[in-house]
Motif scaffolding. Structure first.
Motif, short mmCIF file in Angstrom:
data_model
loop_
_atom_site.label_atom_id
_atom_site.label_comp_id
_atom_site.label_asym_id
_atom_site.label_seq_id
_atom_site.Cartn_x
_atom_site.Cartn_y
_atom_site.Cartn_z
N PHE A 54 0.88 -1.58 0.24
CA PHE A 54 0.00 -0.44 -0.08
C PHE A 54 1.08 1.39 0.21
CE2 PHE A 54 -3.70 -2.96 2.67
CZ PHE A 54 -3.33 -3.44 1.46
N ASP A 91 -5.45 -3.96 6.86
CA ASP A 91 -4.94 -4.06 5.91
C ASP A 91 -4.51 -4.03 5.50
OD1 ASP A 91 -5.72 -4.65 3.80
OD2 ASP A 91 -7.46 -3.60 2.89
N ASP A 102 -3.47 -9.56 -0.14
CA ASP A 102 -3.90 -8.55 0.85
C ASP A 102 -4.95 -9.34 1.51
OD1 ASP A 102 -5.42 -6.25 0.51
OD2 ASP A 102 -6.35 -6.43 -1.51
N SER A 103 -5.22 -9.38 2.93
CA SER A 103 -5.71 -9.23 3.85
C SER A 103 -6.02 -8.76 4.96
CB SER A 103 -5.36 -10.14 4.79
OG SER A 103 -5.56 -10.73 5.53
N GLU A 198 -13.90 -9.46 0.43
CA GLU A 198 -13.58 -8.80 1.26
C GLU A 198 -15.00 -7.70 1.66
OE1 GLU A 198 -10.65 -5.15 0.85
OE2 GLU A 198 -11.18 -6.02 -1.45
N GLU A 229 -10.86 -9.72 5.25
CA GLU A 229 -10.56 -10.38 3.66
C GLU A 229 -9.43 -11.34 3.43
OE1 GLU A 229 -8.04 -6.92 1.73
OE2 GLU A 229 -8.53 -7.95 -0.24
MG MG Z 1 -7.20 -5.28 1.60
#
Ligand code: MG
Ligand code: MG
Length: 249
Positions: A54, A91, A102-103, A198, A229
């Motif tokens: 990110f 996130d 991605d979680s 998500e 997510e």
């Molecule tokens: Mg995410």
């Protein structure tokens, strides 16, 4: 659809994200600042030979998005300190050799109200209701509809403006995976696809707006919001979670 080699890299990236969540969880306590959690996560991700997905993404300033209480997603970590009774969504994305995991997970800070606990429990369950629909031959709409149906049954507002997505050597790939929709519609799932599901659910209505920082999304009615997510790979007869326990051994 990803190759075997790509899926192996996505498993490593996903596992780094999972390990980062496990690493920072014990630090989520009253008095800790959001920036502290963010720097712990960033250092951990880098210690595993990955980079935070990110940071710098469309200009996002930090490694993680941390969203407190009525913030839905995309909160920018600040020196705000957590208080007993808060809930936070964290996130996390990690890029390993060009591939992203991605979680997001939502956590209690100290002891929270019964309403907030209800929101967390049922948003997490909504994610798994969506996951149950992941298998070759099913449609994206089957995932969307399962999440929406579960959320409605539990009187939770389904955020519509933000959606799940494909994940690979881009953080966000086709197809979009809305958390609402009709079963039997949309693209058909195939073995080897990698997607992030998500749900973002609100204790109040589905309505949201964006703060002046152009990132933080909050609920319009001020109600708490939760976000869970996982990134998964579609397998021959279902799915494997890339950002969780499934991905070990
Ligand atoms: Mg995410
Ligand atoms: Mg995502």
């Amino acid at each position: 659809i990803k190759s075997k080699r790509e899926i192996e890299l996505l498993k490593i990236a996903g596992n780094i994200v999972y390990e980062t969540h496990k690493y920072i969880k014990p630090f989520i306590k009253p008095g800790v600042s959001l920036l502290k959690l963010d720097s712990l996560a960033e250092d951990f991700i880098r210690s595993k030979g990955a980079t935070p997905s990110f940071k710098g993404y469309e200009g996002f300033p930090n490694a993680t998005c941390i969203s407190v209480n009525n913030e839905v997603v995309h909160g920018i970590p600040s020196n705000r300190k957590l208080k007993n009774g808060d809930i936070i969504g964290i996130d996390i994305g990690a890029k390993y050799k060009g591939y992203h995991g991605d979680s997001a997970w939502s956590y209690k800070v100290g002891s929270v109200s019964r309403e907030k606990a209800y929101l967390l429990e049922h948003t997490e369950k909504a994610l798994f209701e969506g996951l149950k629909q992941v298998k070759p031959g099913n449609h994206i709409g089957d995932i969307s509809n399962a999440i929406e149906t579960y959320a409605k049954k539990h009187n939770l507002g389904v955020v519509r403006e933000l959606v799940g997505h494909g994940v690979g050597n881009n953080l966000h790939e086709e197809p979009d995976i809305p958390n609402y929709g009709k079963a039997g519609t949309g693209p058909i799932l195939k073995e080897g696809m990698t997607i992030a599901i998500e749900p973002m659910l609100n204790l109040g209505t589905h309505k949201i707006y964006i703060l002046d920082d152009d990132w933080t999304i909050i609920t319009r009615d001020g109600s708490p919001s939760a976000h869970f997510e996982h990134s998964v790979v579609v397998t021959k007869d279902g799915y494997q979670i890339l950002t969780g326990d499934d991905n070990f051994g």
